[in-house]
Design a protein around this motif. Structure first.
Motif, mmCIF file in Angstrom:
data_model
loop_
_atom_site.group_PDB
_atom_site.id
_atom_site.type_symbol
_atom_site.label_atom_id
_atom_site.label_comp_id
_atom_site.label_asym_id
_atom_site.label_seq_id
_atom_site.Cartn_x
_atom_site.Cartn_y
_atom_site.Cartn_z
ATOM 1 N N ASP A 21 7.330 9.210 2.617
ATOM 2 C CA ASP A 21 8.737 9.098 2.244
ATOM 3 C C ASP A 21 9.049 7.765 1.584
ATOM 4 O O ASP A 21 10.106 7.612 0.975
ATOM 5 N N TRP A 22 8.161 6.786 1.737
ATOM 6 C CA TRP A 22 8.392 5.466 1.162
ATOM 7 C C TRP A 22 7.704 5.319 -0.190
ATOM 8 O O TRP A 22 7.724 4.266 -0.792
ATOM 9 N N GLY A 23 7.121 6.369 -0.667
ATOM 10 C CA GLY A 23 6.515 6.421 -1.998
ATOM 11 C C GLY A 23 7.290 7.419 -2.817
ATOM 12 O O GLY A 23 8.387 7.814 -2.418
ATOM 13 N N PRO A 24 6.757 7.864 -3.948
ATOM 14 C CA PRO A 24 5.466 7.492 -4.536
ATOM 15 C C PRO A 24 5.572 6.236 -5.386
ATOM 16 O O PRO A 24 6.679 5.725 -5.598
ATOM 17 N N PRO A 25 4.430 5.760 -5.890
ATOM 18 C CA PRO A 25 4.500 4.677 -6.865
ATOM 19 C C PRO A 25 5.240 5.143 -8.118
ATOM 20 O O PRO A 25 5.378 6.348 -8.371
ATOM 21 N N ASP A 26 5.705 4.199 -8.874
ATOM 22 C CA ASP A 26 6.320 4.531 -10.160
ATOM 23 C C ASP A 26 5.295 5.216 -11.053
ATOM 24 O O ASP A 26 4.107 4.893 -11.020
ATOM 25 N N ASP A 27 5.761 6.182 -11.854
ATOM 26 C CA ASP A 27 4.840 6.899 -12.734
ATOM 27 C C ASP A 27 4.145 5.972 -13.729
ATOM 28 O O ASP A 27 3.095 6.320 -14.287
ATOM 29 N N GLY A 28 4.728 4.803 -13.954
ATOM 30 C CA GLY A 28 4.094 3.835 -14.852
ATOM 31 C C GLY A 28 2.878 3.165 -14.246
ATOM 32 O O GLY A 28 2.113 2.497 -14.954
ATOM 33 N N MET A 29 2.688 3.347 -12.917
ATOM 34 C CA MET A 29 1.505 2.778 -12.259
ATOM 35 C C MET A 29 0.346 3.748 -12.454
ATOM 36 O O MET A 29 -0.014 4.527 -11.586
ATOM 37 N N THR A 30 -0.243 3.679 -13.614
ATOM 38 C CA THR A 30 -1.223 4.682 -14.041
ATOM 39 C C THR A 30 -2.633 4.421 -13.540
ATOM 40 O O THR A 30 -3.525 5.230 -13.757
ATOM 41 N N GLY A 31 -2.850 3.322 -12.897
ATOM 42 C CA GLY A 31 -4.178 3.037 -12.365
ATOM 43 C C GLY A 31 -4.737 1.752 -12.930
ATOM 44 O O GLY A 31 -4.110 1.111 -13.794
ATOM 45 N N PRO A 32 -5.858 1.341 -12.412
ATOM 46 C CA PRO A 32 -6.731 2.052 -11.479
ATOM 47 C C PRO A 32 -6.141 2.167 -10.069
ATOM 48 O O PRO A 32 -5.185 1.489 -9.735
ATOM 49 N N VAL A 33 -6.760 3.062 -9.274
ATOM 50 C CA VAL A 33 -6.340 3.283 -7.894
ATOM 51 C C VAL A 33 -7.470 2.869 -6.957
ATOM 52 O O VAL A 33 -8.601 3.334 -7.097
ATOM 53 N N ILE A 34 -7.144 1.959 -6.040
ATOM 54 C CA ILE A 34 -8.082 1.645 -4.958
ATOM 55 C C ILE A 34 -7.795 2.628 -3.837
ATOM 56 O O ILE A 34 -6.714 2.615 -3.237
ATOM 57 N N LEU A 35 -8.748 3.493 -3.582
ATOM 58 C CA LEU A 35 -8.576 4.565 -2.602
ATOM 59 C C LEU A 35 -9.328 4.207 -1.328
ATOM 60 O O LEU A 35 -10.538 3.973 -1.356
ATOM 61 N N VAL A 36 -8.599 4.154 -0.212
ATOM 62 C CA VAL A 36 -9.191 3.880 1.095
ATOM 63 C C VAL A 36 -9.197 5.196 1.866
ATOM 64 O O VAL A 36 -8.142 5.758 2.157
ATOM 65 N N ARG A 37 -10.405 5.692 2.173
ATOM 66 C CA ARG A 37 -10.503 7.014 2.804
ATOM 67 C C ARG A 37 -11.602 7.023 3.847
ATOM 68 O O ARG A 37 -12.494 6.177 3.882
ATOM 69 N N PHE A 38 -11.526 8.036 4.725
ATOM 70 C CA PHE A 38 -12.566 8.221 5.723
ATOM 71 C C PHE A 38 -13.816 8.808 5.068
ATOM 72 O O PHE A 38 -13.714 9.560 4.089
ATOM 73 N N PRO A 39 -14.995 8.527 5.599
ATOM 74 C CA PRO A 39 -16.227 9.027 4.987
ATOM 75 C C PRO A 39 -16.286 10.547 4.877
ATOM 76 O O PRO A 39 -16.865 11.082 3.929
ATOM 77 N N ASP A 40 -15.682 11.254 5.837
ATOM 78 C CA ASP A 40 -15.752 12.718 5.837
ATOM 79 C C ASP A 40 -14.544 13.375 5.171
ATOM 80 O O ASP A 40 -14.337 14.575 5.312
ATOM 81 N N ALA A 49 0.832 -1.195 0.000
ATOM 82 C CA ALA A 49 0.000 0.000 0.000
ATOM 83 C C ALA A 49 0.873 1.255 0.000
ATOM 84 O O ALA A 49 2.021 1.231 0.438
ATOM 85 N N TYR A 50 0.307 2.332 -0.485
ATOM 86 C CA TYR A 50 0.952 3.640 -0.467
ATOM 87 C C TYR A 50 0.069 4.605 0.308
ATOM 88 O O TYR A 50 -1.157 4.457 0.355
ATOM 89 N N SER A 51 0.698 5.584 0.923
ATOM 90 C CA SER A 51 -0.043 6.615 1.635
ATOM 91 C C SER A 51 0.808 7.867 1.711
ATOM 92 O O SER A 51 2.044 7.794 1.682
#
Length: 497
Positions: A425-444, A416-418
């Motif tokens: 500091d341990w990211g970002p993903p490689d620019d070749g990772m164009t998606g899709p993106v599974i986004l885990v976020r808080f409801p608000d 996972a990335y965050s």
């Protein structure tokens, strides 16, 4: 006797009784350590331990290092991670008893101190879950013990040991510097000032600086990010911390134990036999003022509160004994132990955790991480296999990312990335990772979707126990990709809070 009247001969150490109390604490903590699950911070420490460094944006390196050592030695599990926290709590019990002995307390006061410390809520919490308080409480108590030994014997060579402990404590949390400054200031104010007139003091400072140097250099070369994080904590929680700071001092050990540390303050200030230690309660008072001014969290000074508790054991036990109230004292400790265990340890069934969640939300934060990752895995499986090579899992906070990294491999999930804390500091993903993106976020926190394209919510996390914690109802969305190359959008995704 030394020049200030401090006794040079100490009572025998009640090693068998204190070992028995520590053993009971160890059995309780070990038997319950795996009953719920990881805390979000523990998941972050595991991840940080896999990225060894002399510092992180929000903390020095010691706790992540301990997480890695503990899981390497005792097993990569919740129980294995927490063994080191258990050992630190046991050490705190012994140190507290030694403080009582240092102040002339015999077998009875030593047993009272160790029983009160072992059953106090903060020591239970710190011994149950691995966190910075696990080490911090022990370090502060140990600095208190060594300072009392320095004041009692007026042997300046103790500065070298104090410096070593302060340096190690600095590798865990920078707040230990405030403790050292407060102690030196109170000794300069109240004496015995002669202990300050030695080159050993400079040697102790040099030793502390040498031990702390690697993380200081790391912070300096990274523009002091921990100061940014500390300011953010003060801005977000400072008002609440100031309101709750004084009341919390009476709660965080156990309300009845306030009698012990208040008696300790009185004794150190007024009792001629130990008045040479009066700088300790004054240092506590100075730290309270500093914490109120800066919005520090109430538990920051708990280690020094334990020192005061240890000082108060002798007069409290004497008072109870003279009035035939020792049985009442024992009852108070037993009742406090049970209540503190219910509030701080995973005693209740998961379905009943909401009962204590309002008092201690850290209970609920240990529940639901596998269920969250199960939900993410189900969404991952819905992505066409041909698209998975460029897909990314991005989470809003380090707990979510740490959970995916811990449980995800069992589901065939990638890392996972965050943008949260040092995960950025341990990211970002490689620019070749164009998606899709599974986004885990808080409801608000839907605004985070502005950094991605074509997001749609597809699932919500349910921990299955009805526990009202931070992750309950977490949204899992699928986005087509980031709004630009990861290397470009990554700075906007970094956040500290």
């Amino acid at each position: 006797m030394n020049d200030d009247g401090a006794a040079t001969r100490l009572p025998a150490f009640a090693v068998r009784e204190i070992t028995a109390i520590a053993a009971v604490l160890a059995v309780v903590l070990l038997s319950l350590s795996g009953r719920y699950g990881y805390h979000r911070d523990e998941l972050y420490f595991l991840a940080a331990g896999r990225h060894p460094a002399w510092g992180y944006v929000d903390q020095p390196p010691l706790t992540p290092m301990l997480a890695r050592v503990s899981t390497t030695v005792f097993g990569d599990s919740v129980v294995g991670l927490r063994v080191v926290a258990l050992l630190l709590a046991i050490a705190t019990v012994f140190v507290a008893a030694l403080i009582t002995r240092e102040l002339g307390g015999g077998r009875g006061p030593q047993i009272l101190t160790s029983a009160a410390v072992a059953t106090s809520s903060m020591v239970m919490v710190a011994g149950h879950m691995l966190g910075t308080p696990s080490t911090d409480i022990l370090v502060w108590a140990l600095v208190g013990l060594l300072t009392i030994r320095l004041l009692r014997t007026q042997e300046p060579r103790w500065y070298a040991v104090i410096g070593l402990v302060v340096g190690i404590g600095f590798l865990n949390k920078f707040l230990v510097v405030l403790l050292a400054v407060a102690l030196l200031a109170s000794i300069a104010l109240l004496g015995p000032r002669r202990v300050l007139l030695s080159w050993w003091l400079a040697a102790g400072i040099a030793i502390a600086a040498l031990v702390a140097a690697p993380t200081l250099i790391w912070q300096a070369t990274h523009d002091w990010p921990q100061l940014t994080v500390a300011q953010g904590i003060s801005d977000d929680d400072g008002a609440e911390n100031r309101i709750m700071f004084i009341p919390s001092q009476f709660i965080l050990l156990a309300p009845p134990y306030a009698l012990l540390w208040i008696a300790g303050i009185w004794r150190m200030l007024r009792d001629p036999d130990v008045r040479w230690s009066r700088s300790i309660p004054v240092a506590y008072g100075l730290l309270v003022v500093v914490m109120l001014a800066t919005g520090g969290k109430p538990y920051y000074v708990i280690g020094l509160l334990i020192v005061l508790l240890a000082a108060g054991a002798q007069p409290v036990l004497q008072w109870c004994t003279e009035r035939g109230m020792t049985s009442i004292l024992v009852t108070v400790i037993v009742v406090s132990a049970v209540l503190n265990a219910v509030v701080t340890l995973p005693v209740l069934p998961r379905t009943e955790v909401n009962t204590v969640n309002g008092i201690n939300r850290e209970q609920g934060e240990q529940i639901g991480w596998p269920q969250m990752v199960d939900t993410v895995a189900e969404v991952w499986e819905s992505i066409p296999e041909s698209d998975r090579s460029t897909a990314v899992i991005f989470t809003q906070n380090y707990g979510q990312a740490g959970a995916v990294d811990r449980y995800g491999p069992d589901h065939g999930l990638p890392q996972a990335y965050s943008g949260h804390m040092s995960y950025a500091d341990w990211g970002p993903p490689d620019d070749g990772m164009t998606g899709p993106v599974i986004l885990v976020r808080f409801p608000d926190r839907a605004a985070i979707e502005d950094s991605f394209v074509d997001c749609r919510s597809v699932a919500r996390v349910d921990n299955g126990y009805g526990v009202d914690n931070t992750e309950q109802g977490t949204v899992v969305a699928v986005c087509s990709g980031p709004r630009g190359p990861w290397s470009k959008v990554w700075p906007d995704l970094r956040h500290y809070y």
